[in-house]
Design an enzyme around this catalytic site. Sequence first.
Site, PDB file in Angstrom:
ATOM      1  CG  ASN A  63      -1.694   1.264   1.387  1.00  0.00           C
ATOM      2  OD1 ASN A  63      -1.744   2.080   0.464  1.00  0.00           O
ATOM      3  ND2 ASN A  63      -2.321   1.443   2.550  1.00  0.00           N
ATOM      4  CE  LYS A  95      -0.089   3.224   4.733  1.00  0.00           C
ATOM      5  NZ  LYS A  95       0.044   3.301   6.190  1.00  0.00           N
ATOM      6  CG  HIS A 150      -5.737   1.996   5.156  1.00  0.00           C
ATOM      7  ND1 HIS A 150      -5.293   2.929   6.070  1.00  0.00           N
ATOM      8  CD2 HIS A 150      -4.735   1.092   5.016  1.00  0.00           C
ATOM      9  CE1 HIS A 150      -4.072   2.592   6.455  1.00  0.00           C
ATOM     10  NE2 HIS A 150      -3.715   1.476   5.834  1.00  0.00           N
ATOM     11  CD  GLU A 182      -2.772   5.516   6.696  1.00  0.00           C
ATOM     12  OE1 GLU A 182      -2.760   5.567   5.457  1.00  0.00           O
ATOM     13  OE2 GLU A 182      -1.858   5.002   7.366  1.00  0.00           O
ATOM     14  CD  GLU A 236      -3.378  -2.393   7.253  1.00  0.00           C
ATOM     15  OE1 GLU A 236      -2.360  -2.709   6.644  1.00  0.00           O
ATOM     16  OE2 GLU A 236      -3.934  -1.280   7.131  1.00  0.00           O
ATOM     17  N   GLY A 271       2.611   2.312  10.693  1.00  0.00           N
ATOM     18  CA  GLY A 271       3.562   3.402  10.515  1.00  0.00           C
ATOM     19  C   GLY A 271       4.298   3.793  11.788  1.00  0.00           C
ATOM     20  CB  SER A 316       5.324  -1.843  12.010  1.00  0.00           C
ATOM     21  OG  SER A 316       4.944  -0.502  12.288  1.00  0.00           O
TER      22      SER A 316
HETATM   23  P1  13P Z   1       3.136   0.377   7.580  1.00  0.00           P
HETATM   24  O1  13P Z   1       3.607  -0.923   6.980  1.00  0.00           O
HETATM   25  O2  13P Z   1       3.897   1.558   7.078  1.00  0.00           O
HETATM   26  O3  13P Z   1       3.047   0.300   9.067  1.00  0.00           O
HETATM   27  O4  13P Z   1       1.641   0.600   7.056  1.00  0.00           O
HETATM   28  C1  13P Z   1       0.732  -0.443   7.173  1.00  0.00           C
HETATM   29  C2  13P Z   1      -0.485  -0.104   6.389  1.00  0.00           C
HETATM   30  O5  13P Z   1      -1.220   0.801   6.729  1.00  0.00           O
HETATM   31  C3  13P Z   1      -0.745  -0.876   5.174  1.00  0.00           C
HETATM   32  O6  13P Z   1      -2.026  -0.624   4.682  1.00  0.00           O
END
Ligand code: 13P
Length: 253
Positions: free
Chosen positions: A9, A11, A94, A96, A166, A172, A212
């Site tokens: 992903n 982002k 997601h 976010e 997640e 992150g 992560s």
């Molecule tokens: P990270 O791997 O950067 O922690 O992000 C995970 C994520 O949100 C994947 O959709």
Amino acid sequence: MRIPVIAGNWKMHKTVDEALTFLKTLRSGNLPGKVETVICAPYPALPALVEAAEGSGIGIGAQNLHWAEEGAYTGEVSARMLTDIGVRYAIIGHSERRAYFAETDETVNRKGKTALQHGLVPILCVGESLEEREQERTKQVVREQIVRALEGLGSEEVKRVILAYEPIWAIGTGRASTAEDAGEVIGFIRRTVADLYDQQVANEVRMLYGGSVKPDNIEAFLAEAEIDGALVGGASLDPESFRQLIAAGGKKR
Ligand code: 13P
């Protein structure tokens, strides 16, 4: 036997040129066959990525879509626009998007249905906040998200969905869940799907861990029988690191 999935992903990262350089580098080495590899990129890079990924077995995905067929929804993109350019996956719900763009379990459900109707594979995300975890409400929260996300879907549709667990506090932050905890929650999600449908359906749904994930911890996650792969943010942005994640997916038993 569920085929492992390694999904990146990106982002809000990478221009078209940067995306193409990534894919070229990734394709210049060997990729294992027995793993479904997906890159979910920002909209502008999607057409070029689909073209550049042709023949590689790498599937290209979006990070969102709108549930309506078309209409007055400024700034939105429909499922038909995505399939029209050869996109095959879409991340839905997601954390976010839930946090910053007001996505709810209801919009997640509508988007998932639309994606499936158009032949897109939804990568449907669930996960608890730190506060919910500390209150020991993880399973309750995740169950509710799963029940509401899958509402109204038939067995054949659900089998095509990829679920991603997640935990929000692990995204992150560099603070991944332990593999055992993630395996336990994903096992619980599988039992939830078995309750809602049946064991055979639950056995077919791919379930990923995200938060992560890095080349140096992915093997522990994949060693968990319930975890079928990973949804990866930061570590999917570098082709060498992403290749290592795919290679780990290819070794999953
Ligand atoms: P990270 O791997 O950067 O922690 O992000 C995970 C994520 O949100 C994947 O959709």
